[in-house]
Design a protein around this motif. Structure first.
Motif, PDB file in Angstrom:
ATOM      1  N   GLU A   1      60.785 -98.649 -24.038  1.00  0.00           N
ATOM      2  CA  GLU A   1      61.419 -99.768 -24.621  1.00  0.00           C
ATOM      3  C   GLU A   1      60.616-100.882 -24.304  1.00  0.00           C
ATOM      4  O   GLU A   1      60.292-101.883 -24.928  1.00  0.00           O
ATOM      5  N   PHE A   2      60.241-100.929 -22.698  1.00  0.00           N
ATOM      6  CA  PHE A   2      59.504-102.042 -22.147  1.00  0.00           C
ATOM      7  C   PHE A   2      57.992-102.104 -22.861  1.00  0.00           C
ATOM      8  O   PHE A   2      57.452-103.223 -23.331  1.00  0.00           O
ATOM      9  N   VAL A   3      57.360-100.879 -22.873  1.00  0.00           N
ATOM     10  CA  VAL A   3      56.305-100.905 -23.619  1.00  0.00           C
ATOM     11  C   VAL A   3      56.158-101.369 -25.012  1.00  0.00           C
ATOM     12  O   VAL A   3      55.314-101.932 -25.538  1.00  0.00           O
ATOM     13  N   ALA A   4      57.278-100.910 -25.832  1.00  0.00           N
ATOM     14  CA  ALA A   4      57.076-101.271 -27.139  1.00  0.00           C
ATOM     15  C   ALA A   4      57.307-102.807 -27.454  1.00  0.00           C
ATOM     16  O   ALA A   4      56.755-103.697 -28.442  1.00  0.00           O
ATOM     17  N   ARG A   5      58.126-103.593 -26.418  1.00  0.00           N
ATOM     18  CA  ARG A   5      58.360-104.742 -26.405  1.00  0.00           C
ATOM     19  C   ARG A   5      56.972-105.530 -26.035  1.00  0.00           C
ATOM     20  O   ARG A   5      56.559-106.394 -26.681  1.00  0.00           O
TER      21      ARG A   5
ATOM     22  N   ASP B   1      50.960-107.651 -28.669  1.00  0.00           N
ATOM     23  CA  ASP B   1      49.547-107.226 -28.501  1.00  0.00           C
ATOM     24  C   ASP B   1      49.824-105.763 -28.738  1.00  0.00           C
ATOM     25  O   ASP B   1      49.858-104.760 -27.911  1.00  0.00           O
ATOM     26  N   ALA B   2      49.334-105.460 -29.986  1.00  0.00           N
ATOM     27  CA  ALA B   2      49.714-104.272 -30.391  1.00  0.00           C
ATOM     28  C   ALA B   2      48.623-103.159 -29.773  1.00  0.00           C
ATOM     29  O   ALA B   2      48.786-101.967 -30.041  1.00  0.00           O
ATOM     30  N   ASP B   3      47.683-103.573 -29.475  1.00  0.00           N
ATOM     31  CA  ASP B   3      46.295-102.795 -29.032  1.00  0.00           C
ATOM     32  C   ASP B   3      46.351-102.791 -27.406  1.00  0.00           C
ATOM     33  O   ASP B   3      45.477-102.440 -27.004  1.00  0.00           O
ATOM     34  N   LEU B   4      47.387-103.137 -26.938  1.00  0.00           N
ATOM     35  CA  LEU B   4      47.503-103.157 -25.307  1.00  0.00           C
ATOM     36  C   LEU B   4      47.332-101.691 -24.957  1.00  0.00           C
ATOM     37  O   LEU B   4      48.032-100.794 -25.347  1.00  0.00           O
ATOM     38  N   THR B   5      46.581-101.591 -23.844  1.00  0.00           N
ATOM     39  CA  THR B   5      46.286-100.332 -23.138  1.00  0.00           C
ATOM     40  C   THR B   5      46.349-100.380 -21.732  1.00  0.00           C
ATOM     41  O   THR B   5      46.730 -99.315 -21.038  1.00  0.00           O
ATOM     42  N   SER B   6      46.385-101.368 -21.093  1.00  0.00           N
ATOM     43  CA  SER B   6      46.428-101.390 -19.644  1.00  0.00           C
ATOM     44  C   SER B   6      47.867-102.075 -19.495  1.00  0.00           C
ATOM     45  O   SER B   6      48.135-103.321 -19.854  1.00  0.00           O
ATOM     46  N   PHE B   7      48.668-101.831 -18.606  1.00  0.00           N
ATOM     47  CA  PHE B   7      49.961-102.127 -18.242  1.00  0.00           C
ATOM     48  C   PHE B   7      49.750-102.714 -16.745  1.00  0.00           C
ATOM     49  O   PHE B   7      50.956-102.786 -16.217  1.00  0.00           O
ATOM     50  N   ASP B   8      48.843-102.869 -16.223  1.00  0.00           N
ATOM     51  CA  ASP B   8      48.533-103.276 -14.734  1.00  0.00           C
ATOM     52  C   ASP B   8      49.458-104.511 -14.673  1.00  0.00           C
ATOM     53  O   ASP B   8      49.169-105.537 -15.475  1.00  0.00           O
TER      54      ASP B   8
END
Length: 186
Positions: A115-119, A124-131
């Motif tokens: 859910e957090f990742v989806a938000r 940014d639909a292309d987000l790959t890094s969640f650092d």
């Protein structure tokens, strides 16, 4: 580990957790980040013949890795942290030279926080890094709640409210629920 607050704190947490899991730390050392010759660091580590090496530092880590590989260590024996792990480190080596090295960095477990990742991906639909994404989100929420509690947008009024937002009062898990508690004076 680098001999400054970041290195000391990260290494302390890593050492404690490793011990909790039954690991033994045979050797540890703090080094000066402004050093230019890390051959002594590598020699001291090599003399202990460790199974694994945790490297807690910044840009100087590349030099230390070169010294360690010269001393016979393989990347699969090395573990890095957010301060030294990533594209900046990899760019200092030939492709594949760090294969097997592992690292840790602050982020969100994307497999259990969909859910957090989806938000985040709504922004940014292309987000790959969640650092640092969870830490950054929390910081913004805490500051916003402290501003509500201070009834002010002035940093001088917000700052004193931060501790009470993060430590005191009734627990809440959404901005709306926390804001409602503040409005009620809880």
């Amino acid at each position: 580990a680098i001999n400054e607050d970041y290195g000391i704190d990260i290494w302390g947490a890593l050492r404690s957790r490793f011990a909790e899991l039954g690991g033994d730390v045979d050797y540890e050392m703090l080094y000066d980040q402004n050093g230019t010759n890390f051959a002594t660091v590598a020699a001291n580590i090599a003399s202990e013949n460790p199974d694994a090496i945790a490297l807690v530092g910044f840009d100087e880590t590349a030099t230390i890795i070169r010294e360690l590989t010269s001393a016979g260590f393989e990347p699969f024996q090395m573990y890095g942290v957010d301060g030294n792990y990533g594209n900046a480190l990899a760019s200092q080596f030939a492709p594949g030279a760090l294969d097997g090295m592992r690292g840790v960095y602050p982020g969100v477990d994307i497999s259990s926080n969909s859910e957090f990742v989806a938000r985040l991906r709504e922004i940014d639909a292309d987000l790959t890094s969640f650092d640092h994404s969870a830490q950054s989100y929390d910081a913004v929420m805490v500051i916003a709640l402290a501003a509500l509690q201070a009834d002010s947008a002035d940093a001088a009024n917000i700052a004193p409210e931060i501790n009470s937002i993060t430590r005191d009062g009734t627990a809440c898990t959404t901005f709306a629920a926390c804001a409602a508690l503040i409005a009620q004076g809880a």
